[in-house]
Design an enzyme around this catalytic site. Structure first.
Site, PDB file in Angstrom:
ATOM      1  N   ILE A 121       1.119  -1.149  -0.137  1.00 56.73           N
ATOM      2  CA  ILE A 121       0.241  -0.324   0.469  1.00 56.73           C
ATOM      3  C   ILE A 121       1.321   1.324  -0.160  1.00 56.73           C
ATOM      4  CG2 ILE A 121      -1.563   1.333   1.787  1.00 56.73           C
ATOM      5  CD1 ILE A 121      -2.950  -1.557   2.466  1.00 56.73           C
ATOM      6  N   ASP A 123      11.082   2.019   7.209  1.00 56.66           N
ATOM      7  CA  ASP A 123      10.821   0.925   6.911  1.00 56.66           C
ATOM      8  C   ASP A 123      11.707  -0.164   7.000  1.00 56.66           C
ATOM      9  OD1 ASP A 123      10.259  -2.178   5.695  1.00 56.66           O
ATOM     10  OD2 ASP A 123       8.163  -1.292   4.395  1.00 56.66           O
ATOM     11  N   ALA A 137      -4.222   1.876   8.606  1.00 57.32           N
ATOM     12  CA  ALA A 137      -3.165   0.665   8.907  1.00 57.32           C
ATOM     13  C   ALA A 137      -3.351  -0.520  10.024  1.00 57.32           C
ATOM     14  CB  ALA A 137      -1.576   0.659   9.262  1.00 57.32           C
ATOM     15  N   ARG A 138      -3.521   0.254  11.626  1.00 57.10           N
ATOM     16  CA  ARG A 138      -4.053  -0.344  12.812  1.00 57.10           C
ATOM     17  C   ARG A 138      -4.012   0.121  14.039  1.00 57.10           C
ATOM     18  NH1 ARG A 138      -6.158  -3.517   9.681  1.00 57.10           N
ATOM     19  NH2 ARG A 138      -6.251  -5.843   9.088  1.00 57.10           N
ATOM     20  N   ASP A 150      -8.297   5.741  10.259  1.00 57.66           N
ATOM     21  CA  ASP A 150      -9.751   4.939   9.983  1.00 57.66           C
ATOM     22  C   ASP A 150     -10.213   3.506  11.107  1.00 57.66           C
ATOM     23  OD1 ASP A 150     -11.607   4.033   7.903  1.00 57.66           O
ATOM     24  OD2 ASP A 150      -9.817   2.299   7.566  1.00 57.66           O
ATOM     25  N   GLU A 206     -12.267  -0.978  18.583  1.00 57.71           N
ATOM     26  CA  GLU A 206     -13.600  -1.388  17.333  1.00 57.71           C
ATOM     27  C   GLU A 206     -14.068  -2.233  17.581  1.00 57.71           C
ATOM     28  OE1 GLU A 206     -11.808  -1.813  13.171  1.00 57.71           O
ATOM     29  OE2 GLU A 206      -9.702  -0.699  14.003  1.00 57.71           O
ATOM     30  N   HIS A 227     -13.899   2.030   9.895  1.00 54.74           N
ATOM     31  CA  HIS A 227     -12.456   1.014   9.201  1.00 54.74           C
ATOM     32  C   HIS A 227     -13.496   0.875   8.240  1.00 54.74           C
ATOM     33  CE1 HIS A 227      -9.536  -2.624   9.979  1.00 54.74           C
ATOM     34  NE2 HIS A 227      -9.325  -2.229   9.141  1.00 54.74           N
ATOM     35  N   ALA A 239     -11.539   3.075   2.851  1.00 57.42           N
ATOM     36  CA  ALA A 239     -11.045   1.800   1.382  1.00 57.42           C
ATOM     37  C   ALA A 239     -12.104   0.768   0.498  1.00 57.42           C
ATOM     38  CB  ALA A 239      -9.734   0.916   1.698  1.00 57.42           C
TER      39      ALA A 239
HETATM   40  N1  NAD Z   1      -7.753  -0.182   6.727  1.00 55.39           N
HETATM   41  C1  NAD Z   1      -8.200  -1.148   5.802  1.00 55.39           C
HETATM   42  O1  NAD Z   1      -9.416  -1.232   6.126  1.00 55.39           O
HETATM   43  C2  NAD Z   1      -6.828  -1.662   6.155  1.00 55.39           C
HETATM   44  C3  NAD Z   1      -7.292  -1.895   3.971  1.00 55.39           C
HETATM   45  C4  NAD Z   1      -5.962  -2.961   3.961  1.00 55.39           C
HETATM   46  C5  NAD Z   1      -4.556  -3.103   5.278  1.00 55.39           C
HETATM   47  N2  NAD Z   1      -4.924  -1.818   6.490  1.00 55.39           N
HETATM   48  C6  NAD Z   1      -3.556  -2.668   6.145  1.00 55.39           C
HETATM   49  O2  NAD Z   1      -2.334  -1.792   5.946  1.00 55.39           O
HETATM   50  C7  NAD Z   1      -1.015  -2.994   6.469  1.00 55.39           C
HETATM   51  C8  NAD Z   1      -0.186  -3.104   5.330  1.00 55.39           C
HETATM   52  O3  NAD Z   1      -1.065  -3.462   4.546  1.00 55.39           O
HETATM   53  P1  NAD Z   1       0.905  -3.800   2.950  1.00 55.39           P
HETATM   54  O4  NAD Z   1      -0.224  -4.454   1.919  1.00 55.39           O
HETATM   55  O5  NAD Z   1       1.397  -2.334   2.845  1.00 55.39           O
HETATM   56  O6  NAD Z   1       1.078  -4.273   3.673  1.00 55.39           O
HETATM   57  P2  NAD Z   1       3.067  -4.794   2.921  1.00 55.39           P
HETATM   58  O7  NAD Z   1       3.308  -6.248   3.591  1.00 55.39           O
HETATM   59  O8  NAD Z   1       2.771  -5.052   1.864  1.00 55.39           O
HETATM   60  O9  NAD Z   1       3.791  -4.024   3.948  1.00 55.39           O
HETATM   61  C9  NAD Z   1       4.012  -3.619   5.129  1.00 55.39           C
HETATM   62  C10 NAD Z   1       5.377  -2.691   4.653  1.00 55.39           C
HETATM   63  O10 NAD Z   1       5.348  -2.148   6.439  1.00 55.39           O
HETATM   64  C11 NAD Z   1       7.325  -2.522   6.488  1.00 55.39           C
HETATM   65  N3  NAD Z   1       7.110  -2.683   8.624  1.00 55.39           N
HETATM   66  C12 NAD Z   1       7.024  -3.760   8.948  1.00 55.39           C
HETATM   67  N4  NAD Z   1       7.328  -3.494  10.168  1.00 55.39           N
HETATM   68  C13 NAD Z   1       7.620  -2.033  10.098  1.00 55.39           C
HETATM   69  C14 NAD Z   1       8.082  -1.377  11.064  1.00 55.39           C
HETATM   70  N5  NAD Z   1       8.726  -0.923  12.722  1.00 55.39           N
HETATM   71  N6  NAD Z   1       7.897   0.039  10.362  1.00 55.39           N
HETATM   72  C15 NAD Z   1       7.938   0.524   9.562  1.00 55.39           C
HETATM   73  N7  NAD Z   1       7.811  -0.156   8.883  1.00 55.39           N
HETATM   74  C16 NAD Z   1       7.318  -1.467   8.818  1.00 55.39           C
HETATM   75  C17 NAD Z   1       7.212  -3.548   5.555  1.00 55.39           C
HETATM   76  O11 NAD Z   1       8.249  -4.069   6.040  1.00 55.39           O
HETATM   77  C18 NAD Z   1       5.964  -4.002   4.975  1.00 55.39           C
HETATM   78  O12 NAD Z   1       7.234  -3.302   3.565  1.00 55.39           O
HETATM   79  C19 NAD Z   1      -2.367  -3.941   6.959  1.00 55.39           C
HETATM   80  O13 NAD Z   1      -1.221  -5.040   7.701  1.00 55.39           O
HETATM   81  C20 NAD Z   1      -3.401  -3.408   7.179  1.00 55.39           C
HETATM   82  O14 NAD Z   1      -3.295  -4.179   8.644  1.00 55.39           O
HETATM   83  C21 NAD Z   1      -5.693  -1.620   6.428  1.00 55.39           C
END
Ligand code: NAD
Length: 349
Positions: free
Chosen positions: A162, A182, A242-243, A267, A272, A291, A294
């Site tokens: 993302i 990252d 994210a979370r 979000d 939640e 939440h 997206a």
């Molecule tokens: N709000 C929503 O509806 C929604 C929808 C989809 C995903 N998400 C959240 O988005 C998150 C990311 O999704 P994604 O598909 O991009 O995942 P992804 O695994 O492709 O990317 C996550 C990135 O975070 C990095 N990371 C890990 N630990 C870290 C740290 N301590 N500091 C900085 N970066 C770090 C990883 O190296 C990776 O590059 C998901 O885990 C999910 O929780 C939320």
């Protein structure tokens, strides 16, 4: 052929009005498969019980927890296909121990979440909610200039699926810099993506918009606490899609209340649904969504087809596109499940 394959659709994928989030995919992808039985399983409880998943070769899930105890008696289960990408509700190591392959739907969420983050940045910059209130509450003459994005600095904590898509969407906006922190991204990756790789503290000090795009893990819980939020500029905004638990919500409320940061778009929350009476819901410098910012037609359609296709791939004896626990693939126990499914598939098709 008899009903040899069984796919379970989690009851968490059935909306209150009875419609299934995987209805179209069920009709288009699963229904044509000879002998495939598709059933809804389990009550929508927090953690799946062993009885929920017993007898299935594959299950599709949304938010329900899968713990070690869930997988007791999972001899037949070969795969869990997550509708979405967050895996903080699933004990990945337990899946691996039980020879269960876990897949996610990265392609489905990439664009919709990146769009949601860009929307949040623009809503904050243009004070969309504040301007709306002015008009509704007779404050027309109190209007003030909003913020432009040209020349500003955006930081992404996490530049994976993302985060990288967000960077692409930001490109035409003429920002001064896009920062990324990252620990798993190399300098070459950063060059290719067009981001400046920094440590977290630098990103927090320098960004006008801090966007959280890392997963929730043991290491990222409260990654942004009082100390980190204090590094942000008083004019900076936080966007968290994210979370919730990645940000210490109490510290965030304090920073927002005391205007030590300019505002936030959230979000996701530590708890939640956001508990009634949360101070977040009374703060004017916060934009909230349940939440769902997206949730788009694209996300629903691709999450459904992606999760069902991932489950079907395993039933065919193949490895799906986005596997979380790749180490399971070579395990003899998983290989045996896969070989059995492959043999059944070629016999039936
Ligand atoms: N709000 C929503 O509806 C929604 C929808 C989809 C995903 N998400 C959240 O988005 C998150 C990311 O999704 P994604 O598909 O991009 O995942 P992804 O695994 O492709 O990317 C996550 C990135 O975070 C990095 N990371 C890990 N630990 C870290 C740290 N301590 N500091 C900085 N970066 C770090 C990883 O190296 C990776 O590059 C998901 O885990 C999910 O929780 C939320």
């Amino acid at each position: 052929m008899g009903s040899r394959y069984r796919i379970g659709i989690g009851s968490d994928l059935i909306a209150a009005d009875g419609t299934s989030l995987v209805e179209a995919a069920q009709r288009e992808l699963l229904a044509p498969v000879p002998g495939l039985v598709v059933e809804t399983f389990g009550a929508p409880r927090a953690t799946l019980a062993p009885a929920d998943i017993v007898g299935f070769d594959a299950v599709v899930t949304l938010w329900q927890n899968v713990r070690e105890e869930t997988l007791a008696g999972s001899e037949r289960l070969a795969t869990i296909a997550r509708w979405g990408v967050g895996i903080d509700m699933i004990d990945v190591d337990a899946c691996t121990r039980h020879d269960v392959l876990l897949s996610v739907t990265r392609d489905a969420v990439r664009r919709p979440v990146a769009e949601a983050i860009l929307t949040s940045v623009l809503v904050l910059a243009k004070n969309v909610l504040g301007n709306d209130r002015l008009v509704r509450e007779g404050g027309w003459d109190d209007k003030r200039p909003n913020l432009g994005l040209r020349g500003k600095v955006i930081g992404t904590i996490g530049v994976g699926n993302i985060g990288a898509e967000l960077v692409g969407l930001l490109r035409p906006l003429g920002l001064a810099r896009v920062l990324a922190s990252d620990p798993f991204v190399t300098a070459e990756d950063a060059d290719r993506l067009g981001v400046e790789l920094t440590d977290l503290d630098t990103l927090l000090r320098e960004a006008d918009y801090v966007c959280v795009n890392c997963p929730l893990t043991r290491d990222t819980r409260h990654l942004l606490g009082a100390r980190e939020l204090a590094l942000m500029k008083p004019t900076a905004y936080l966007v968290n899609t994210a979370r919730g638990p990645i940000v210490d919500e109490e510290a965030l409320v304090a920073a927002l209340t005391e205007k030590r940061i300019a505002g936030a778009a959230l979000d996701v929350f530590e708890h939640e649904p956001l508990p009634a009476g949360s101070p977040l819901s009374t703060l004017e410098n916060v934009v909230l969504s349940p939440h769902s910012i997206a949730w788009t037609d694209e996300l629903f359609s691709l999450n459904g087809s992606g999760a069902c296709e991932n489950a079907l791939a395993v039933l065919r004896g193949e490895i799906p596109a986005h596997v979380v626990n790749r180490e399971v693939i070579e395990q003899p126990g998983f290989q045996a499940k896969l070989a059995h499914l492959r043999a059944q598939w070629s016999e039936a098709n």
